[in-house]
Design a protein around this motif. Sequence first.
Motif, PDB file in Angstrom:
ATOM      1  N   PRO A  20       0.841  -1.209  -0.057  1.00 14.64           N
ATOM      2  CA  PRO A  20       0.039   0.005  -0.137  1.00 14.64           C
ATOM      3  C   PRO A  20       0.904   1.269   0.067  1.00 14.64           C
ATOM      4  CG  PRO A  20      -0.680  -1.435   1.884  1.00 14.64           C
ATOM      5  CD  PRO A  20       0.484  -2.142   1.198  1.00 14.64           C
ATOM      6  N   GLY A  21       0.621   2.436  -0.659  1.00 13.16           N
ATOM      7  CA  GLY A  21       1.223   3.547  -0.923  1.00 13.16           C
ATOM      8  C   GLY A  21       0.239   4.597  -0.764  1.00 13.16           C
ATOM      9  N   GLY A  22       0.679   5.830  -1.094  1.00 15.72           N
ATOM     10  CA  GLY A  22      -0.141   6.989  -1.121  1.00 15.72           C
ATOM     11  C   GLY A  22       0.302   7.880  -2.238  1.00 15.72           C
ATOM     12  N   GLY A  23      -0.349   9.096  -2.590  1.00 17.11           N
ATOM     13  CA  GLY A  23       0.261  10.126  -3.216  1.00 17.11           C
ATOM     14  C   GLY A  23       0.225   9.887  -4.719  1.00 17.11           C
ATOM     15  N   GLY A  24      -0.711   8.856  -5.067  1.00 14.61           N
ATOM     16  CA  GLY A  24      -0.899   8.664  -6.732  1.00 14.61           C
ATOM     17  C   GLY A  24       0.168   7.443  -6.808  1.00 14.61           C
ATOM     18  N   CYS A  25       1.024   7.014  -6.011  1.00 14.05           N
ATOM     19  CA  CYS A  25       2.128   6.207  -6.656  1.00 14.05           C
ATOM     20  C   CYS A  25       1.256   4.597  -7.130  1.00 14.05           C
ATOM     21  CB  CYS A  25       3.042   5.813  -5.443  1.00 14.05           C
ATOM     22  SG  CYS A  25       4.250   4.697  -6.058  1.00 14.05           S
ATOM     23  N   PHE A  26       1.638   4.116  -8.234  1.00 13.45           N
ATOM     24  CA  PHE A  26       1.474   2.847  -8.589  1.00 13.45           C
ATOM     25  C   PHE A  26       2.423   2.293  -9.603  1.00 13.45           C
ATOM     26  CE2 PHE A  26      -0.398  -0.452 -11.061  1.00 13.45           C
ATOM     27  CZ  PHE A  26      -0.963  -1.300 -10.290  1.00 13.45           C
ATOM     28  N   GLU A  27       3.255   1.656  -8.807  1.00 17.67           N
ATOM     29  CA  GLU A  27       4.286   0.916  -9.566  1.00 17.67           C
ATOM     30  C   GLU A  27       4.516  -0.601  -9.639  1.00 17.67           C
ATOM     31  OE1 GLU A  27       7.741   4.368  -8.875  1.00 17.67           O
ATOM     32  OE2 GLU A  27       7.685   2.841  -7.422  1.00 17.67           O
ATOM     33  N   VAL A  28       5.014  -0.849 -10.829  1.00 14.10           N
ATOM     34  CA  VAL A  28       5.017  -2.552 -10.888  1.00 14.10           C
ATOM     35  C   VAL A  28       6.405  -2.792 -11.197  1.00 14.10           C
ATOM     36  CG1 VAL A  28       4.293  -4.416 -12.291  1.00 14.10           C
ATOM     37  CG2 VAL A  28       2.653  -2.724 -11.957  1.00 14.10           C
ATOM     38  N   ILE A  35       8.861  -1.808 -14.251  1.00  9.25           N
ATOM     39  CA  ILE A  35       8.292  -2.040 -15.474  1.00  9.25           C
ATOM     40  C   ILE A  35       7.226  -0.998 -15.904  1.00  9.25           C
ATOM     41  CG2 ILE A  35       9.322  -4.319 -16.063  1.00  9.25           C
ATOM     42  CD1 ILE A  35       6.294  -5.119 -15.508  1.00  9.25           C
ATOM     43  N   TYR A  36       6.719  -0.212 -14.665  1.00  9.31           N
ATOM     44  CA  TYR A  36       5.637   0.794 -14.911  1.00  9.31           C
ATOM     45  C   TYR A  36       5.650   1.590 -13.738  1.00  9.31           C
ATOM     46  CZ  TYR A  36       1.451   2.872 -16.406  1.00  9.31           C
ATOM     47  OH  TYR A  36       0.729   4.007 -16.916  1.00  9.31           O
ATOM     48  N   SER A  37       5.463   2.990 -13.988  1.00  6.86           N
ATOM     49  CA  SER A  37       5.273   3.868 -12.881  1.00  6.86           C
ATOM     50  C   SER A  37       4.178   4.850 -13.392  1.00  6.86           C
ATOM     51  CB  SER A  37       6.612   4.605 -12.623  1.00  6.86           C
ATOM     52  OG  SER A  37       6.324   5.660 -11.696  1.00  6.86           O
ATOM     53  N   LYS A  38       3.095   4.852 -12.716  1.00  7.51           N
ATOM     54  CA  LYS A  38       2.014   5.845 -12.596  1.00  7.51           C
ATOM     55  C   LYS A  38       2.465   7.301 -12.429  1.00  7.51           C
ATOM     56  CE  LYS A  38      -2.344   7.006 -11.060  1.00  7.51           C
ATOM     57  NZ  LYS A  38      -2.483   7.915 -10.010  1.00  7.51           N
ATOM     58  N   LEU A  39       3.471   7.443 -11.655  1.00  6.90           N
ATOM     59  CA  LEU A  39       4.141   8.570 -11.459  1.00  6.90           C
ATOM     60  C   LEU A  39       4.826   9.114 -12.531  1.00  6.90           C
ATOM     61  CD1 LEU A  39       5.524   8.317  -8.001  1.00  6.90           C
ATOM     62  CD2 LEU A  39       3.604   9.420  -8.467  1.00  6.90           C
TER      63      LEU A  39
END
Length: 56
Positions: A20-28, A35-39
């Motif tokens: 779980p994270g915050g601030g809009g972070c979604f990384e794979v 391989i993917y960063s929403k940031l």
Amino acid sequence: MASDLLNKYGTDVKGLTLVPGGGGCFEVKFNGNLIYSKLDTGEFPTAEQITSAIEA
């Protein structure tokens, strides 16, 4: 997303960790590599984007 990956790869997946994270972070990460960063993109990925990145 996690269930999509598990359904696609089944027993080929040895582990899947959700942090779980915050601030809009979604990384794979795959094998320790990002391989993917929403940031970076500003968009939540589709399952197809993630599987394409894994298979590349």
